[in-house]
Design a protein around this motif. Structure first.
Motif, PDB file in Angstrom:
ATOM      1  N   THR A   1      12.247   6.930   5.910  1.00 12.38           N
ATOM      2  CA  THR A   1      13.084   5.282   5.775  1.00 12.38           C
ATOM      3  C   THR A   1      12.300   4.547   6.803  1.00 12.38           C
ATOM      4  N   ASP A   2      12.068   5.073   7.851  1.00 12.33           N
ATOM      5  CA  ASP A   2      11.183   4.106   8.809  1.00 12.33           C
ATOM      6  C   ASP A   2       9.845   3.597   8.297  1.00 12.33           C
ATOM      7  N   LEU A   3       9.119   4.501   7.608  1.00  4.94           N
ATOM      8  CA  LEU A   3       7.783   4.366   7.179  1.00  4.94           C
ATOM      9  C   LEU A   3       7.935   3.267   5.949  1.00  4.94           C
ATOM     10  N   ALA A   4       8.998   3.607   5.246  1.00  4.88           N
ATOM     11  CA  ALA A   4       8.906   2.684   4.036  1.00  4.88           C
ATOM     12  C   ALA A   4       9.297   1.159   4.328  1.00  4.88           C
ATOM     13  N   LYS A   5       9.794   0.917   5.363  1.00  5.98           N
ATOM     14  CA  LYS A   5      10.055  -0.408   5.957  1.00  5.98           C
ATOM     15  C   LYS A   5       8.790  -0.988   6.572  1.00  5.98           C
ATOM     16  N   LYS A   6       7.992  -0.162   7.068  1.00  3.16           N
ATOM     17  CA  LYS A   6       6.857  -0.552   8.145  1.00  3.16           C
ATOM     18  C   LYS A   6       5.665  -1.088   7.219  1.00  3.16           C
ATOM     19  N   SER A   7       5.172  -2.018   7.621  1.00  5.81           N
ATOM     20  CA  SER A   7       3.440  -2.449   6.890  1.00  5.81           C
ATOM     21  C   SER A   7       2.899  -3.194   8.029  1.00  5.81           C
ATOM     22  N   PRO A   8       1.547  -3.012   8.000  1.00  4.01           N
ATOM     23  CA  PRO A   8       0.804  -4.115   8.856  1.00  4.01           C
ATOM     24  C   PRO A   8       1.209  -5.378   8.779  1.00  4.01           C
ATOM     25  N   GLN A   9       1.483  -6.148   9.741  1.00  2.00           N
ATOM     26  CA  GLN A   9       1.881  -7.784   9.708  1.00  2.00           C
ATOM     27  C   GLN A   9       0.623  -8.404   9.882  1.00  2.00           C
TER      28      GLN A   9
ATOM     29  N   MET B   1       1.021  -1.030  -0.062  1.00  2.00           N
ATOM     30  CA  MET B   1       0.147  -0.036   0.149  1.00  2.00           C
ATOM     31  C   MET B   1       0.826   1.318   0.123  1.00  2.00           C
ATOM     32  N   LYS B   2       1.041   1.822   1.118  1.00  3.85           N
ATOM     33  CA  LYS B   2       1.964   3.183   1.058  1.00  3.85           C
ATOM     34  C   LYS B   2       3.255   3.124   0.908  1.00  3.85           C
ATOM     35  N   SER B   3       4.042   1.822   1.466  1.00  9.07           N
ATOM     36  CA  SER B   3       5.332   1.621   1.445  1.00  9.07           C
ATOM     37  C   SER B   3       6.161   2.330   0.034  1.00  9.07           C
ATOM     38  N   LYS B   4       5.159   1.558  -1.189  1.00  8.02           N
ATOM     39  CA  LYS B   4       5.695   2.188  -2.511  1.00  8.02           C
ATOM     40  C   LYS B   4       5.697   3.723  -2.717  1.00  8.02           C
ATOM     41  N   THR B   5       4.613   4.372  -2.275  1.00  8.26           N
ATOM     42  CA  THR B   5       4.507   5.835  -2.126  1.00  8.26           C
ATOM     43  C   THR B   5       5.709   6.442  -1.104  1.00  8.26           C
ATOM     44  N   ILE B   6       5.982   5.831  -0.138  1.00  7.66           N
ATOM     45  CA  ILE B   6       6.921   6.467   0.881  1.00  7.66           C
ATOM     46  C   ILE B   6       8.243   6.087  -0.048  1.00  7.66           C
ATOM     47  N   CYS B   7       8.763   4.832  -0.469  1.00  5.91           N
ATOM     48  CA  CYS B   7       9.634   4.681  -1.249  1.00  5.91           C
ATOM     49  C   CYS B   7       9.949   5.688  -2.236  1.00  5.91           C
ATOM     50  N   ALA B   8       8.912   6.026  -3.202  1.00  2.54           N
ATOM     51  CA  ALA B   8       8.936   6.928  -4.363  1.00  2.54           C
ATOM     52  C   ALA B   8       9.323   8.239  -3.699  1.00  2.54           C
ATOM     53  N   ALA B   9       8.744   8.517  -2.507  1.00  4.78           N
ATOM     54  CA  ALA B   9       9.063   9.801  -2.128  1.00  4.78           C
ATOM     55  C   ALA B   9      10.537   9.988  -1.636  1.00  4.78           C
ATOM     56  N   LEU B  10      10.665   8.762  -0.950  1.00  4.78           N
ATOM     57  CA  LEU B  10      12.365   8.935  -0.546  1.00  4.78           C
ATOM     58  C   LEU B  10      13.489   9.092  -1.684  1.00  4.78           C
ATOM     59  N   LEU B  11      13.101   8.241  -2.671  1.00  2.00           N
ATOM     60  CA  LEU B  11      13.831   8.216  -3.890  1.00  2.00           C
ATOM     61  C   LEU B  11      13.859   9.722  -4.575  1.00  2.00           C
ATOM     62  N   ALA B  12      12.597  10.340  -4.510  1.00  4.08           N
ATOM     63  CA  ALA B  12      12.677  11.716  -5.244  1.00  4.08           C
ATOM     64  C   ALA B  12      13.424  12.579  -4.521  1.00  4.08           C
ATOM     65  N   VAL B  13      13.356  12.618  -2.988  1.00  5.54           N
ATOM     66  CA  VAL B  13      14.424  13.429  -2.240  1.00  5.54           C
ATOM     67  C   VAL B  13      15.666  13.295  -2.271  1.00  5.54           C
ATOM     68  N   THR B  14      16.264  11.957  -2.299  1.00  2.00           N
ATOM     69  CA  THR B  14      17.598  11.670  -2.509  1.00  2.00           C
ATOM     70  C   THR B  14      18.063  12.004  -3.781  1.00  2.00           C
ATOM     71  N   CYS B  15      17.160  11.925  -4.760  1.00  2.00           N
ATOM     72  CA  CYS B  15      17.643  12.373  -6.161  1.00  2.00           C
ATOM     73  C   CYS B  15      17.789  13.872  -6.203  1.00  2.00           C
ATOM     74  N   ALA B  16      16.730  14.514  -5.729  1.00  2.00           N
ATOM     75  CA  ALA B  16      16.894  15.994  -5.482  1.00  2.00           C
ATOM     76  C   ALA B  16      18.060  16.194  -5.088  1.00  2.00           C
TER      77      ALA B  16
ATOM     78  N   LYS C   1      22.044   9.696   6.406  1.00  2.00           N
ATOM     79  CA  LYS C   1      21.356   8.323   6.852  1.00  2.00           C
ATOM     80  C   LYS C   1      20.137   8.031   6.069  1.00  2.00           C
ATOM     81  N   LEU C   2      19.474   8.967   5.125  1.00  3.72           N
ATOM     82  CA  LEU C   2      18.689   8.666   4.408  1.00  3.72           C
ATOM     83  C   LEU C   2      18.786   7.559   3.525  1.00  3.72           C
ATOM     84  N   THR C   3      20.101   7.457   2.934  1.00  2.00           N
ATOM     85  CA  THR C   3      20.470   6.452   2.006  1.00  2.00           C
ATOM     86  C   THR C   3      21.281   5.277   2.770  1.00  2.00           C
ATOM     87  N   SER C   4      21.270   5.102   4.073  1.00  3.31           N
ATOM     88  CA  SER C   4      21.833   4.079   4.674  1.00  3.31           C
ATOM     89  C   SER C   4      20.673   2.887   5.000  1.00  3.31           C
TER      90      SER C   4
END
Length: 194
Positions: A66-74, A1-16, A191-194
């Motif tokens: 970075t934390d949100l991108a790794k979390k999803s309901p279990q 669900m949101k993990s892909k969106t958070i990952c996309a945001a994180l990638l956009a920020v690190t690229c910028a 830390k954003l990229t580690s």
């Protein structure tokens, strides 16, 4: 669900910020295309210590991604609809709180030494705010859902995927050398990229 969106945001920020592998870098201008040397300020003026400090604050504010991108309901395979509902409510509440905190921190940042960074910060805060609205809307639906109706909970999840996909994380991913160098010196950005 949101993990892909958070990952996309994180990638956009690190690229910028020039921290991510975002495709090919622009070619250096040929000698004939370069302007003649002048006494004007260098192209990367304002990307010194003040920019490193601002970027460290920006990356601290956005670091929760970075934390949100790794979390999803279990869910356990044998989870009942009631257990699923409780886990979703808990997860969405945590997600909303985290997103709200990031938005508040981004909006509280001082003016950036480089105008482009102000634009990146504004866009990220707006996008994370939209994502928080999606999470809040979903949490409201989950709270109202019948705890014995697994199909209804699944339907809510499918609707959420559609809503999350509408959230726009549109950043200019052309890294500026001065910003890239400053971001590489900012501990929170590393830390954003580690």
């Amino acid at each position: 669900m949101k993990s892909k969106t958070i990952c996309a945001a994180l990638l956009a920020v690190t690229c910028a910020l020039g921290l991510g592998a975002c495709g090919s870098k622009p070619e250096a201008p040929k000698a004939a295309d370069r302007p003649a040397a002048s006494s004007a300020a260098p192209a990367h003026a304002g990307t010194g210590a003040d920019t490193v400090k601002w970027l460290d604050q920006f990356c601290t504010a956005a670091g929760g991604m970075t934390d949100l991108a790794k979390k999803s309901p279990q869910f356990d395979a044998s989870a009942s609809p009631g257990q699923m509902k409780a886990e979703l409510e808990k997860h969405l509440g945590q997600l909303s709180t985290s997103l709200g905190g990031m938005v508040d921190k981004l909006r509280a940042l001082d003016k950036a030494p480089v105008p482009r960074l102000d634009e990146t910060s504004r866009k990220l805060a707006a996008s994370l705010g939209q994502l928080k609205q999606v999470a809040d809307g979903l949490k409201d639906k989950v709270e109202k859902a019948d705890p014995t109706d697994g199909a209804a909970l699944t339907q809510i999840g499918e609707e959420t995927d559609t809503e999350v996909a509408k959230v726009d994380f549109d950043f200019d991913t052309k890294a500026d050398k001065g910003i890239e160098d400053a971001a590489a010196k900012a501990p929170a950005c590393k830390k954003l990229t580690s």
